[in-house]
Write a protein that holds these residues in place. Structure first.
Motif, PDB file in Angstrom:
ATOM      1  N   GLU A 219      43.631  30.644  43.215  1.00  0.00           N
ATOM      2  CA  GLU A 219      43.865  31.533  44.344  1.00  0.00           C
ATOM      3  C   GLU A 219      42.680  32.475  44.510  1.00  0.00           C
ATOM      4  OE1 GLU A 219      47.448  33.478  43.083  1.00  0.00           O
ATOM      5  OE2 GLU A 219      48.719  32.137  44.245  1.00  0.00           O
ATOM      6  N   MET A 220      42.174  32.550  45.730  1.00  0.00           N
ATOM      7  CA  MET A 220      41.094  33.472  46.057  1.00  0.00           C
ATOM      8  C   MET A 220      41.525  34.297  47.261  1.00  0.00           C
ATOM      9  SD  MET A 220      38.814  32.458  43.784  1.00  0.00           S
ATOM     10  CE  MET A 220      37.233  33.125  44.258  1.00  0.00           C
ATOM     11  N   VAL A 221      41.074  35.545  47.290  1.00  0.00           N
ATOM     12  CA  VAL A 221      41.434  36.430  48.395  1.00  0.00           C
ATOM     13  C   VAL A 221      40.194  36.735  49.215  1.00  0.00           C
ATOM     14  CG1 VAL A 221      41.122  38.561  47.067  1.00  0.00           C
ATOM     15  CG2 VAL A 221      42.652  38.545  49.032  1.00  0.00           C
ATOM     16  N   VAL A 222      40.362  36.801  50.540  1.00  0.00           N
ATOM     17  CA  VAL A 222      39.250  37.093  51.452  1.00  0.00           C
ATOM     18  C   VAL A 222      39.030  38.601  51.491  1.00  0.00           C
ATOM     19  CG1 VAL A 222      38.397  36.924  53.818  1.00  0.00           C
ATOM     20  CG2 VAL A 222      39.754  35.055  52.837  1.00  0.00           C
ATOM     21  N   GLU A 223      37.821  39.034  51.097  1.00  0.00           N
ATOM     22  CA  GLU A 223      37.479  40.452  51.131  1.00  0.00           C
ATOM     23  C   GLU A 223      37.057  40.851  52.543  1.00  0.00           C
ATOM     24  OE1 GLU A 223      35.550  41.907  47.147  1.00  0.00           O
ATOM     25  OE2 GLU A 223      34.453  40.160  47.868  1.00  0.00           O
ATOM     26  N   ALA A 224      37.137  42.121  52.824  1.00  0.00           N
ATOM     27  CA  ALA A 224      36.628  42.629  54.097  1.00  0.00           C
ATOM     28  C   ALA A 224      35.117  42.443  54.122  1.00  0.00           C
ATOM     29  CB  ALA A 224      36.991  44.109  54.246  1.00  0.00           C
ATOM     30  N   GLY A 225      34.621  41.864  55.210  1.00  0.00           N
ATOM     31  CA  GLY A 225      33.170  41.692  55.300  1.00  0.00           C
ATOM     32  C   GLY A 225      32.742  40.302  55.694  1.00  0.00           C
ATOM     33  N   ALA A 226      32.052  39.625  54.768  1.00  0.00           N
ATOM     34  CA  ALA A 226      31.255  38.434  55.099  1.00  0.00           C
ATOM     35  C   ALA A 226      32.015  37.326  55.818  1.00  0.00           C
ATOM     36  CB  ALA A 226      30.625  37.883  53.819  1.00  0.00           C
ATOM     37  N   LEU A 227      33.256  37.001  55.403  1.00  0.00           N
ATOM     38  CA  LEU A 227      33.965  35.843  55.944  1.00  0.00           C
ATOM     39  C   LEU A 227      34.972  36.188  57.038  1.00  0.00           C
ATOM     40  CD1 LEU A 227      34.638  33.784  52.675  1.00  0.00           C
ATOM     41  CD2 LEU A 227      32.717  33.617  54.259  1.00  0.00           C
ATOM     42  N   VAL A 228      35.308  37.439  57.170  1.00  0.00           N
ATOM     43  CA  VAL A 228      36.330  37.851  58.138  1.00  0.00           C
ATOM     44  C   VAL A 228      35.854  37.541  59.560  1.00  0.00           C
ATOM     45  CG1 VAL A 228      37.604  39.805  59.103  1.00  0.00           C
ATOM     46  CG2 VAL A 228      37.254  39.633  56.631  1.00  0.00           C
ATOM     47  N   ILE A 285      30.817  32.149  46.339  1.00  0.00           N
ATOM     48  CA  ILE A 285      30.875  32.352  47.788  1.00  0.00           C
ATOM     49  C   ILE A 285      31.061  33.832  48.089  1.00  0.00           C
ATOM     50  CG2 ILE A 285      32.145  31.831  49.907  1.00  0.00           C
ATOM     51  CD1 ILE A 285      32.880  29.137  48.689  1.00  0.00           C
ATOM     52  N   ARG A 286      30.136  34.374  48.834  1.00  0.00           N
ATOM     53  CA  ARG A 286      30.217  35.791  49.178  1.00  0.00           C
ATOM     54  C   ARG A 286      31.406  36.027  50.102  1.00  0.00           C
ATOM     55  NH1 ARG A 286      25.263  39.415  51.686  1.00  0.00           N
ATOM     56  NH2 ARG A 286      26.241  41.435  51.386  1.00  0.00           N
ATOM     57  N   GLY A 287      32.231  37.006  49.756  1.00  0.00           N
ATOM     58  CA  GLY A 287      33.399  37.323  50.572  1.00  0.00           C
ATOM     59  C   GLY A 287      34.700  36.817  49.986  1.00  0.00           C
ATOM     60  N   LEU A 288      34.620  36.074  48.857  1.00  0.00           N
ATOM     61  CA  LEU A 288      35.819  35.623  48.150  1.00  0.00           C
ATOM     62  C   LEU A 288      35.852  36.251  46.766  1.00  0.00           C
ATOM     63  CD1 LEU A 288      36.167  31.770  48.839  1.00  0.00           C
ATOM     64  CD2 LEU A 288      37.367  33.646  49.957  1.00  0.00           C
ATOM     65  N   LYS A 289      37.061  36.580  46.286  1.00  0.00           N
ATOM     66  CA  LYS A 289      37.229  37.057  44.920  1.00  0.00           C
ATOM     67  C   LYS A 289      38.567  36.539  44.403  1.00  0.00           C
ATOM     68  CE  LYS A 289      39.447  41.454  46.149  1.00  0.00           C
ATOM     69  NZ  LYS A 289      39.418  42.926  45.997  1.00  0.00           N
ATOM     70  N   PRO A 290      38.718  36.404  43.087  1.00  0.00           N
ATOM     71  CA  PRO A 290      39.998  35.946  42.550  1.00  0.00           C
ATOM     72  C   PRO A 290      41.143  36.849  42.993  1.00  0.00           C
ATOM     73  CG  PRO A 290      38.314  35.895  40.849  1.00  0.00           C
ATOM     74  CD  PRO A 290      37.713  36.595  42.028  1.00  0.00           C
ATOM     75  N   ALA A 291      42.272  36.234  43.353  1.00  0.00           N
ATOM     76  CA  ALA A 291      43.426  37.003  43.824  1.00  0.00           C
ATOM     77  C   ALA A 291      44.073  37.744  42.658  1.00  0.00           C
ATOM     78  CB  ALA A 291      44.431  36.070  44.495  1.00  0.00           C
ATOM     79  N   GLY A 292      44.838  38.762  42.977  1.00  0.00           N
ATOM     80  CA  GLY A 292      45.535  39.536  41.947  1.00  0.00           C
ATOM     81  C   GLY A 292      44.696  40.708  41.481  1.00  0.00           C
ATOM     82  N   ASP A 293      45.352  41.648  40.807  1.00  0.00           N
ATOM     83  CA  ASP A 293      44.658  42.865  40.382  1.00  0.00           C
ATOM     84  C   ASP A 293      44.265  42.839  38.914  1.00  0.00           C
ATOM     85  OD1 ASP A 293      47.169  42.964  39.319  1.00  0.00           O
ATOM     86  OD2 ASP A 293      47.618  45.021  39.952  1.00  0.00           O
ATOM     87  N   GLN A 294      44.647  41.773  38.189  1.00  0.00           N
ATOM     88  CA  GLN A 294      44.361  41.742  36.757  1.00  0.00           C
ATOM     89  C   GLN A 294      42.863  41.656  36.465  1.00  0.00           C
ATOM     90  OE1 GLN A 294      46.817  41.956  34.182  1.00  0.00           O
ATOM     91  NE2 GLN A 294      47.871  42.681  36.008  1.00  0.00           N
ATOM     92  N   ILE A 295      42.131  40.978  37.348  1.00  0.00           N
ATOM     93  CA  ILE A 295      40.710  40.758  37.107  1.00  0.00           C
ATOM     94  C   ILE A 295      39.945  42.076  37.033  1.00  0.00           C
ATOM     95  CG2 ILE A 295      39.908  40.608  39.509  1.00  0.00           C
ATOM     96  CD1 ILE A 295      38.983  38.081  36.843  1.00  0.00           C
TER      97      ILE A 295
END
Length: 587
Positions: A219-228, A285-295
């Motif tokens: 699971e990856m989450v889309v961050e605000a910025g590059a991919l939006v 990939i810029r703009g993606l990060k692992p989902a969840g807050d544990q990381i």
């Protein structure tokens, strides 16, 4: 005479071993160097002078520069910006070769190829093209571009310097050689694109996404910025190597059967299925990060963490518990970012997966986790995934600015290439673009050894007199005809470029060509241009030109692969050059 025989025998044996044996190139070349040393053809200082050669050292330092571009994700950005999305092999080769040739006209081709090798490798993987279909075209395109300007290759500068050293001769204008270099480049690129399906091997083909049973679910989450605001296609998530986008979760709703035109929004959770390498690629990939807050609760900066693959054992204390319930992060100081179970596609969120014996987990943790858990009964297997540190995207502009500085310093001769590369590498380290730790592992030592040893074999031919003997005898074949003499000079230069080095061949043949022109009573300039072209346009062996050698490993090539496509290309360039040069520089 003994030295001549030994030098020729060593060169012949090395070529035969490189073509027909499975021995590594560096072993063959070092064996040849040793024979020349022990037989007395070369002294110790002459035999090992290649290890202090500026060209070899420049290539070594450029690996540090490339490391900085890789560590920040700048290489991927350059690749996607320059090459785009090809529709097939020929489209990919055209998209690759034309911009590289154009860039090589203004940049020295060696650092250009060093910078582009990882970008082309990632691009090939993304579009499932065998790297062996692209790496030789990369080198050849850089060579073609180098023949179009005075600074495109060091050979042009060497020959121009020899011209300027003689009071009765003039130097060349910046684009003067392009009169013949540009037609040769266009014809050469056309030949490679047309002939490569038959003449280039297909090796290291990208696996199908279903070939590996360890299809991880991530699971990856889309961050605000590059991919939006981009759709799936434009974001580069449509043709992922060995992975596919299974579904999107948006504000609690599941979107399945995703269209390539689906627009990404900040906070979207993207669920991917793919092999280990694809999980590494996702983190880059810029703009993606692992989902969840544990990381974010790990006590280490992102660039210090790596991916680690583990297999859960039947004695793991967390069996039967979900990853969240078992507090996996607190127990192991590692976060699960992907999971695989006997090839099954897991549907629940990562934190809700109930652990079973045999589960494959992909963890993000410090590399020290491997040593801490290597002998633990909790896991059957603990394995560090190489080159899995996430890129420092925030430092990508710094890396590109430093690279631009190097290009300016080298292009306008403010600093020699080696000094410009050293300054650039130092700035990469000082600004934190790349780390000194593990940097020696980033150098391709086999390439560096072959480059250094090839200087010794070339020096053996020169020192023994074998090169002079061969060149003098061959030039006598022209029998006083200017055009035929021009063809012979090209052929001799081409032969020596493949066997020694481009610059050494140019320096060696220059006085012979000058004497030939004087004997014929014709202008020397056509001969100087022919030497430039023949010494630069080297395609038939990896040792003839260092960019050919640099792509040998990444492309998975054998020595004979260069023969198959390089010999016909050499002959074509020979014909075109000898026909065109007298038209622009009359005798």
């Amino acid at each position: 005479m003994f030295d001549i025989v030994i030098s020729l025998a060593v060169m012949l044996l090395c070529l035969l071993a490189l073509v027909f044996s499975q021995l590594a190139a560096e072993i063959v070349m070092m064996a040849g160097l040793s024979i020349l040393l022990f037989s007395g053809v070369l002294s110790s200082s002459q035999a090992f002078a290649g290890f202090a050669n500026e060209g070899m050292l420049t290539v070594a330092v450029l690996y540090v520069v490339v490391a900085g571009l890789q560590d920040t994700g700048a290489v991927n950005w350059l690749g996607s910006y320059l090459f785009g999305r090809p529709k097939g092999l020929r489209s990919a080769q055209m998209r690759l070769m034309l911009p590289i040739a154009a860039l090589s006209t203004f940049l020295n081709n060696t650092p250009l190829v060093a910078m582009m090798i990882p970008a082309v490798g990632d691009w090939a993987k993304k579009y499932q093209i065998a790297p062996s279909k692209l790496m030789i075209p990369l080198s050849y395109a850089a060579i073609f571009g180098g023949t179009c300007s005075l600074i495109g290759t060091s050979t042009n500068l060497v020959v121009n310097g020899l011209l300027l050293d003689r009071p009765d001769m003039r130097g060349l204008a910046f684009f003067e050689i392009a009169k013949v270099g540009l037609p040769c480049a266009l014809i050469g690129i056309f030949f490679v694109i047309v002939a490569s399906p038959w003449l280039l091997p297909k090796r290291q083909a990208v696996l199908s996404r279903f070939d590996d049973l360890r299809n991880y679910y991530s699971e990856m989450v889309v961050e605000a910025g590059a991919l939006v605001g981009k759709n799936i296609e434009a974001a580069g998530l449509r043709h992922l190597p060995n992975a596919f986008l299974a579904e999107i979760e948006r504000e609690g709703q599941i979107l399945a059967a995703i269209s390539p035109q689906e627009i990404l929004q900040a906070g979207d959770i993207l669920r991917f299925v793919g092999v280990v390498d694809s999980m590494v690629d996702l983190r880059k990939i810029r703009g993606l990060k692992p989902a969840g807050d544990q990381i974010h609760k790990l006590n280490a900066q992102a660039d210090q963490r790596s991916l680690i693959e583990v297999v859960v054992s039947d004695s793991c204390p967390l069996l039967g518990k979900s990853i969240r319930e078992g507090e996996f992060r607190s127990v192991y100081q590692a976060v699960v970012i992907a999971a695989s179970r006997n090839g099954q596609q897991l549907k629940q969120k990562i934190g809700d997966i109930v652990l079973q014996a045999g589960d494959n987990l992909l963890l993000e943790a410090l590399p020290s986790f491997v040593n801490q858990q290597k002998y633990s009964r909790d896991f059957y297997l603990v394995s560090l995934v190489e080159d899995s540190n996430p890129p420092r995207h925030d430092k990508a502009p710094i890396a590109l600015a430093i690279l631009l500085l190097m290009i300016i310093l080298a292009t306008f001769n403010i600093l020699p290439m080696l000094q410009a590369a050293l300054l650039t590498a130092g700035l990469m380290l000082l600004t934190g673009v790349t780390a000194a730790q593990g940097l020696l592992k980033r150098l391709d030592w086999s390439v560096l050894i072959v480059i250094a040893a090839s200087f010794a074999l070339g020096r053996g031919l020169e020192q023994s007199g074998a090169a002079q003997l061969i060149a003098s005898n061959l030039t006598q074949l022209a029998q006083g005809h200017p055009w035929l003499s021009l063809a012979v000079i090209y052929g001799v230069t081409m032969l020596f470029t493949e066997l020694i080095t481009n610059n050494a061949a140019a320096v060696l043949i220059f006085p012979i060509a000058q004497a030939t022109a004087q004997n014929l009573g014709v202008d020397f300039m056509p001969f100087a241009i022919v030497i430039m072209m023949a010494a630069s346009a080297s395609f038939a062996t990896p040792i003839g030109y260092q960019t050919n050698l640099m792509v040998m490993g990444p492309g998975g090539y054998r020595f004979s692969d260069y023969f198959r496509i390089g010999i016909p290309l050499n002959l074509l360039m020979w014909l075109v050059t000898v026909l065109l040069v007298p038209l622009f520089w009359p005798f």
